[in-house]
Design a protein around this motif. Structure first.
Motif, short mmCIF file in Angstrom:
data_model
loop_
_atom_site.label_atom_id
_atom_site.label_comp_id
_atom_site.label_asym_id
_atom_site.label_seq_id
_atom_site.Cartn_x
_atom_site.Cartn_y
_atom_site.Cartn_z
N THR A 118 19.58 10.62 53.02
CA THR A 118 19.60 11.92 52.33
C THR A 118 19.72 13.06 53.34
O THR A 118 19.41 12.89 54.54
CB THR A 118 18.33 12.15 51.49
OG1 THR A 118 17.21 12.30 52.39
CG2 THR A 118 18.07 10.99 50.53
N ARG A 173 29.59 20.07 43.10
CA ARG A 173 29.84 18.67 43.40
C ARG A 173 31.26 18.30 42.97
O ARG A 173 31.67 18.58 41.84
CB ARG A 173 28.85 17.77 42.67
CG ARG A 173 27.40 17.97 43.06
CD ARG A 173 26.52 16.92 42.40
NE ARG A 173 25.10 17.14 42.70
CZ ARG A 173 24.14 16.26 42.44
NH1 ARG A 173 24.45 15.10 41.84
NH2 ARG A 173 22.89 16.52 42.74
N ASN A 208 27.54 12.01 42.41
CA ASN A 208 26.13 11.71 42.70
C ASN A 208 25.68 12.20 44.08
O ASN A 208 24.53 11.96 44.48
CB ASN A 208 25.87 10.21 42.58
CG ASN A 208 26.13 9.69 41.18
OD1 ASN A 208 25.78 10.35 40.20
ND2 ASN A 208 26.77 8.54 41.07
#
Length: 324
Positions: A140, A230, A236
């Motif tokens: 992440t 995004r 995702n």
């Protein structure tokens, strides 16, 4: 009394000569093969998009459109070549955000992007994606930032050259996240990607066309994208802006030519390239490689480059970013 007819004859001859020269200069398509110069190595995002567009463009105009890769100095060598090159419409440049709006604020270049290059149309836009090798164990953006804070000055990131969008994206993250990662410039996306895949560089603000296959294969982990929203092909993966509001380092490639190119030729190239960028098969193919076709007017591109030039110039000055 005889001089007046002679003067008129000379003027008429000069006018006809000029008209002939102008007509010749505005021949379309050019009688020789068209060169589309790309400032990065083969296999990178610019090269992929350029070849998709060049193939369709050549088919449409009935003339070969040859992609010429001229990597070096973050794309600045290619931009200087076209700015100072032929102005007969036979040489186009797939210009990029770095040389057109960032690099001139960081280093001495032999061209002025606002004066020596004429806008034709925007080509494609896309965010970069911050990727790390799967072997690092970082999954992440938060983990990446935490690691960078634990090891200041030890993590590095690749870019496609000094002053490129990837370079500035890394510098912006350094700024907003208060971290110290080290810039490692390359001559293009392909060689940078190879070193990241090999674990020789910790991270890369990669263009989606080159990174997506390796993300899908599990070799690269996408931590965040650098645009405000995004992208559809990475739904995702969060944006950096979701953690650090306002962060925006959208990448783009645009068609430009020598500013000495006659306006009728520039206008005709706009018509032909916009036609290609609006073709459903081209748009779909570009999207498969993570890029969005963004055709527009010559005037709109000129204004956009001016805005980007001012925006990134301010950031370079405030952050004291250099090409070193």
């Amino acid at each position: 009394m005889q001089r007046r007819p002679l003067v008129l004859a000379a003027a008429l001859a000069a006018g006809l000569s000029f008209a002939g020269t102008a007509a010749h200069a505005q021949d379309f398509p050019p009688k020789k093969a068209v060169t589309l110069v790309v400032g990065f190595a083969a296999g990178g995002s610019a090269d992929i998009a350029a070849r998709i567009i060049a193939k369709k463009l050549g088919d449409n105009i009935g003339q070969s459109v040859i992609v010429e890769n001229k990597p070096g100095a973050g794309g600045n060598l290619a931009h200087a070549q076209v700015a100072n090159g032929p102005a007969d419409g036979s040489v186009l440049l797939f210009g990029s955000i770095g040389p057109l709006s960032i690099a001139p604020h960081m280093m001495k270049v032999s061209y002025d992007p606002l004066k020596d290059l004429a806008p034709i149309t925007m080509g494609v836009t896309f965010p970069n994606v911050l990727v790390v090798p799967a072997s690092t164990g970082v999954k992440t953006l938060g983990e990446f930032v935490a690691k960078a804070k634990r090891e200041p000055g030890k993590l590095d990131f690749a870019s496609t050259g000094p002053g490129s969008a990837a370079h500035l994206a890394g510098e912006l993250l350094n700024d907003v996240a208060k971290i110290d990662t080290v810039h490692v410039p390359y001559k293009g996306g392909a060689p940078a990607l190879q070193d990241v895949l090999g674990g020789r560089v910790a991270a890369f603000y990669a263009a989606p066309p080159s990174a997506l296959p390796h993300i899908e294969a599990g070799k690269l982990i996408p931590l965040a994208t650098t645009g405000l929203a995004r992208p559809a092909y990475l739904p995702n993966v969060p944006t950096v802006a979701e953690t650090y509001p306002g962060f925006d380092a959208t990448n783009w490639y645009a068609f430009v030519a020598s500013a000495k190119t006659p306006k009728p030729l520039l206008d005709r190239w706009n018509t032909e390239i916009v036609k290609v960028l609006n073709a459903p098969d081209v748009r779909e193919n570009l999207l498969k490689h993570g890029q969005t076709a963004a055709p527009g007017t010559r005037e709109d591109l000129g204004k956009f480059i001016g805005t980007e030039y001012a925006k990134w110039g301010r950031i370079v000055r405030e952050r004291k970013i250099t090409a070193d």
